[in-house]
Design a protein around this motif. Structure first.
Motif, PDB file in Angstrom:
ATOM      1  N   GLY A  92       0.769  -1.098   0.199  1.00  0.00           N
ATOM      2  CA  GLY A  92      -0.132  -0.096   0.080  1.00  0.00           C
ATOM      3  C   GLY A  92       0.930   1.296   0.263  1.00  0.00           C
ATOM      4  N   GLY A  93       2.088   1.194  -0.564  1.00  0.00           N
ATOM      5  CA  GLY A  93       2.978   2.333  -0.668  1.00  0.00           C
ATOM      6  C   GLY A  93       3.309   3.100   0.752  1.00  0.00           C
ATOM      7  N   PHE A  94       3.093   2.257   1.724  1.00  0.00           N
ATOM      8  CA  PHE A  94       3.053   2.954   3.172  1.00  0.00           C
ATOM      9  C   PHE A  94       2.207   3.679   3.590  1.00  0.00           C
ATOM     10  N   VAL A  95       1.527   4.048   2.931  1.00  0.00           N
ATOM     11  CA  VAL A  95       0.024   4.946   3.156  1.00  0.00           C
ATOM     12  C   VAL A  95      -1.281   4.324   3.056  1.00  0.00           C
ATOM     13  N   VAL A  96      -1.643   3.118   2.342  1.00  0.00           N
ATOM     14  CA  VAL A  96      -2.980   2.676   2.490  1.00  0.00           C
ATOM     15  C   VAL A  96      -2.894   1.217   2.757  1.00  0.00           C
ATOM     16  N   ARG A 125       1.817   1.428  11.435  1.00  0.00           N
ATOM     17  CA  ARG A 125       1.305   3.050  11.240  1.00  0.00           C
ATOM     18  C   ARG A 125       1.877   3.412   9.853  1.00  0.00           C
ATOM     19  N   LYS A 126       0.765   4.320   9.306  1.00  0.00           N
ATOM     20  CA  LYS A 126       1.103   4.468   7.864  1.00  0.00           C
ATOM     21  C   LYS A 126       1.207   5.937   7.765  1.00  0.00           C
ATOM     22  N   ALA A 127       2.042   6.461   6.890  1.00  0.00           N
ATOM     23  CA  ALA A 127       2.456   7.712   6.374  1.00  0.00           C
ATOM     24  C   ALA A 127       1.106   8.481   5.750  1.00  0.00           C
ATOM     25  N   PRO A 128       1.015   9.680   5.484  1.00  0.00           N
ATOM     26  CA  PRO A 128       1.946  10.686   6.060  1.00  0.00           C
ATOM     27  C   PRO A 128       1.668  11.077   7.447  1.00  0.00           C
ATOM     28  N   GLU A 129       0.628  10.750   8.214  1.00  0.00           N
ATOM     29  CA  GLU A 129       0.516  10.905   9.667  1.00  0.00           C
ATOM     30  C   GLU A 129       1.567  10.419  10.499  1.00  0.00           C
ATOM     31  N   HIS A 130       2.120   9.320   9.982  1.00  0.00           N
ATOM     32  CA  HIS A 130       3.287   8.710  10.597  1.00  0.00           C
ATOM     33  C   HIS A 130       4.451   8.390   9.910  1.00  0.00           C
ATOM     34  N   PRO A 131       5.251   9.274   9.363  1.00  0.00           N
ATOM     35  CA  PRO A 131       6.240   8.886   8.412  1.00  0.00           C
ATOM     36  C   PRO A 131       7.278   7.865   8.741  1.00  0.00           C
ATOM     37  N   ALA A 173       5.197  -2.559  -0.970  1.00  0.00           N
ATOM     38  CA  ALA A 173       5.732  -1.958   0.259  1.00  0.00           C
ATOM     39  C   ALA A 173       6.015  -2.797   1.230  1.00  0.00           C
ATOM     40  N   GLY A 174       5.143  -3.731   1.299  1.00  0.00           N
ATOM     41  CA  GLY A 174       5.299  -4.825   2.397  1.00  0.00           C
ATOM     42  C   GLY A 174       6.557  -5.727   2.205  1.00  0.00           C
ATOM     43  N   ALA A 175       6.806  -5.902   0.802  1.00  0.00           N
ATOM     44  CA  ALA A 175       8.017  -6.740   0.610  1.00  0.00           C
ATOM     45  C   ALA A 175       9.154  -5.917   0.843  1.00  0.00           C
ATOM     46  N   ASP A 228       8.905   8.101  -6.916  1.00  0.00           N
ATOM     47  CA  ASP A 228       9.826   8.829  -6.392  1.00  0.00           C
ATOM     48  C   ASP A 228       9.299  10.027  -5.635  1.00  0.00           C
ATOM     49  N   ARG A 229       7.856  10.387  -5.829  1.00  0.00           N
ATOM     50  CA  ARG A 229       6.919  11.146  -5.128  1.00  0.00           C
ATOM     51  C   ARG A 229       6.377  10.656  -4.052  1.00  0.00           C
ATOM     52  N   LEU A 230       5.922   9.313  -3.986  1.00  0.00           N
ATOM     53  CA  LEU A 230       5.257   8.914  -3.075  1.00  0.00           C
ATOM     54  C   LEU A 230       6.461   8.443  -2.004  1.00  0.00           C
ATOM     55  N   TRP A 231       7.302   8.157  -2.350  1.00  0.00           N
ATOM     56  CA  TRP A 231       8.594   7.545  -1.460  1.00  0.00           C
ATOM     57  C   TRP A 231       8.994   8.989  -0.688  1.00  0.00           C
ATOM     58  N   LYS A 232       8.999  10.238  -1.278  1.00  0.00           N
ATOM     59  CA  LYS A 232       9.461  11.258  -0.542  1.00  0.00           C
ATOM     60  C   LYS A 232       8.219  11.836   0.303  1.00  0.00           C
ATOM     61  N   LEU A 233       6.951  11.634  -0.044  1.00  0.00           N
ATOM     62  CA  LEU A 233       5.825  11.701   0.940  1.00  0.00           C
ATOM     63  C   LEU A 233       5.938  10.862   1.989  1.00  0.00           C
ATOM     64  N   ALA A 234       6.088   9.622   2.042  1.00  0.00           N
ATOM     65  CA  ALA A 234       6.257   8.857   2.947  1.00  0.00           C
ATOM     66  C   ALA A 234       7.381   8.872   3.789  1.00  0.00           C
ATOM     67  N   TYR A 235       8.538   9.422   3.415  1.00  0.00           N
ATOM     68  CA  TYR A 235       9.708   9.595   4.277  1.00  0.00           C
ATOM     69  C   TYR A 235      10.284  10.913   4.009  1.00  0.00           C
ATOM     70  N   PRO A 236       9.805  11.984   4.421  1.00  0.00           N
ATOM     71  CA  PRO A 236      10.267  13.156   4.436  1.00  0.00           C
ATOM     72  C   PRO A 236      11.654  13.349   4.864  1.00  0.00           C
ATOM     73  N   GLY A 237      12.130  12.513   5.806  1.00  0.00           N
ATOM     74  CA  GLY A 237      13.639  12.773   6.187  1.00  0.00           C
ATOM     75  C   GLY A 237      14.762  11.801   5.170  1.00  0.00           C
ATOM     76  N   THR A 238      14.156  11.421   3.985  1.00  0.00           N
ATOM     77  CA  THR A 238      15.124  10.409   3.119  1.00  0.00           C
ATOM     78  C   THR A 238      16.094  11.346   2.399  1.00  0.00           C
ATOM     79  N   THR A 239      17.053  10.720   2.135  1.00  0.00           N
ATOM     80  CA  THR A 239      18.263  11.145   1.175  1.00  0.00           C
ATOM     81  C   THR A 239      17.552  11.294  -0.347  1.00  0.00           C
ATOM     82  N   GLY A 240      16.485  10.666  -0.554  1.00  0.00           N
ATOM     83  CA  GLY A 240      16.107  10.547  -1.906  1.00  0.00           C
ATOM     84  C   GLY A 240      15.704   9.180  -2.645  1.00  0.00           C
ATOM     85  N   SER A 241      15.612   8.941  -3.753  1.00  0.00           N
ATOM     86  CA  SER A 241      15.329   7.690  -4.372  1.00  0.00           C
ATOM     87  C   SER A 241      16.498   6.807  -4.231  1.00  0.00           C
TER      88      SER A 241
END
Length: 328
Positions: A92-96, A125-131, A173-175, A228-241
């Motif tokens: 679910g992309g860490f979100v749904v 717990r899921k992003a974006p509430e819980h990144p 995302a579960g994989a 790329d966009r979904l990953w950054k949304l789920a993990y604002p503290g990431t270094t990127g893709s």
């Protein structure tokens, strides 16, 4: 897939100017910060399922976070019978999505019945509430709970599980999560012992990277994709893709992976297809000592087996999943 088409029709009138992030048909984030999810919102209670002959129950593993697991046990298991254990992380992309949605509740019922396993489906717990890294931390808490359960804290596990036949698995995302939990198990120095992981099943794994590989060069029109966009949304503290959590090629410790064997499923029409194949190549080159296999489903897309479980190809995927577990 009918569910996705229904969402597309129902959300067609949402105004783009009202949105901060548009990830339809999965979810949207409005400019006021509120999140509206369109899939995985139904709650199916645990039950005794007559068709598959599987009983399920929920166990809260953290009162602080509310994280819980849903356990599945075949009714046919005898008092002295020891079964494999499958620890499953939903996509679910860490979100749904959730372990209690019809999609995953039904799927784990089928896996538990056909493979004759005790299954633990992990709710994180899921992003974006819980990144991120919240989902990784919650999943690790579940793995630790499983370890304690095997030692006697959870009767379904201590009574009915063969601790030498433990598997981690997940889709999308579960994989991704399952892979990183296998890495944490390998690096764990818990004095009370750690899980002896037998194998890992990654279904259409959610890995990516900054540079395009394989068919991505033809399929993507821009350098920054929806992934790329979904990953950054789920993990604002990431270094990127190219974050090692997202791109295994950037992980200098890729070979530090628990388990004896890995099965990777990919789908021909899935944009993530080449990442799954590349993962196998990377694992082999890393010096990891286990066996890794890729199985491709022709003509299908991402997690098709969940949305169309009656398809012959979906049944074939489940049968291959089951055979991998029972070949140990």
């Amino acid at each position: 897939m009918d569910e996705i088409m229904k969402v597309i029709r129902e959300t067609a009138n949402i105004k783009q100017e009202d949105l901060l992030h548009d990830f339809r048909p999965l979810f949207v984030i409005y400019k006021d910060g509120s999140v509206e999810r369109f899939v995985g919102t139904q709650f199916v209670p645990p039950s005794i399922e007559g068709v598959t002959g599987v009983e399920s129950k929920d166990v809260v593993i953290s009162a602080e976070t509310g994280v819980f697991v849903r356990l599945f046990k075949p009714l046919s298991v005898t008092s002295d019978e020891k079964l494999p254990l499958l620890v499953y992380f939903h996509g679910g992309g860490f979100v749904v999505e959730t372990v209690a949605s019809p999609l995953y509740h039904n799927y784990l019922n089928v896996l538990s019945s056909k493979a004759n396993v005790i299954a633990v489906s992990v709710e994180y717990r899921k992003a974006p509430e819980h990144p991120l890294p919240a989902a990784y931390d919650d999943s690790w808490a579940a793995v630790e709970w499983v370890r304690l359960g095997l030692a006697g804290a959870e009767p379904w596990l201590s009574t009915h599980v063969d601790p030498a036949r433990v598997f981690l698995a997940g889709d999308s995302a579960g994989a991704n999560i399952a892979h990183h939990m296998a890495k944490r198990i390998a690096k764990c120095n818990n004095p009370d012992g750690k899980i002896a992981l037998k194998g890992l099943v990654l279904v259409h794994p959610y890995f990516w990277g900054k540079d395009r590989i394989g068919s991505e060069l033809q399929k993507l029109n821009s350098s920054e994709s929806r992934f790329d966009r979904l990953w950054k949304l789920a993990y604002p503290g990431t270094t990127g893709s190219d974050d090692p959590l997202f791109n295994p090629e950037m992980d200098p410790e890729l070979s530090v992976l628990a388990g004896e064997k890995v099965l990777v499923f990919v789908a021909e029409n899935d944009l993530l297809r080449d990442r799954g194949v590349h993962y196998k190549d990377l694992l082999v080159k890393s010096g990891w000592k286990g066996e890794v296999q890729v199985i491709e489903t022709e003509g299908e897309d991402h997690v098709f087996h969940l949305y169309n479980p009656v398809l012959p190809k979906a049944a074939e995927l489940v049968d291959q999943f089951v055979a991998f577990i029972n070949s140990s």
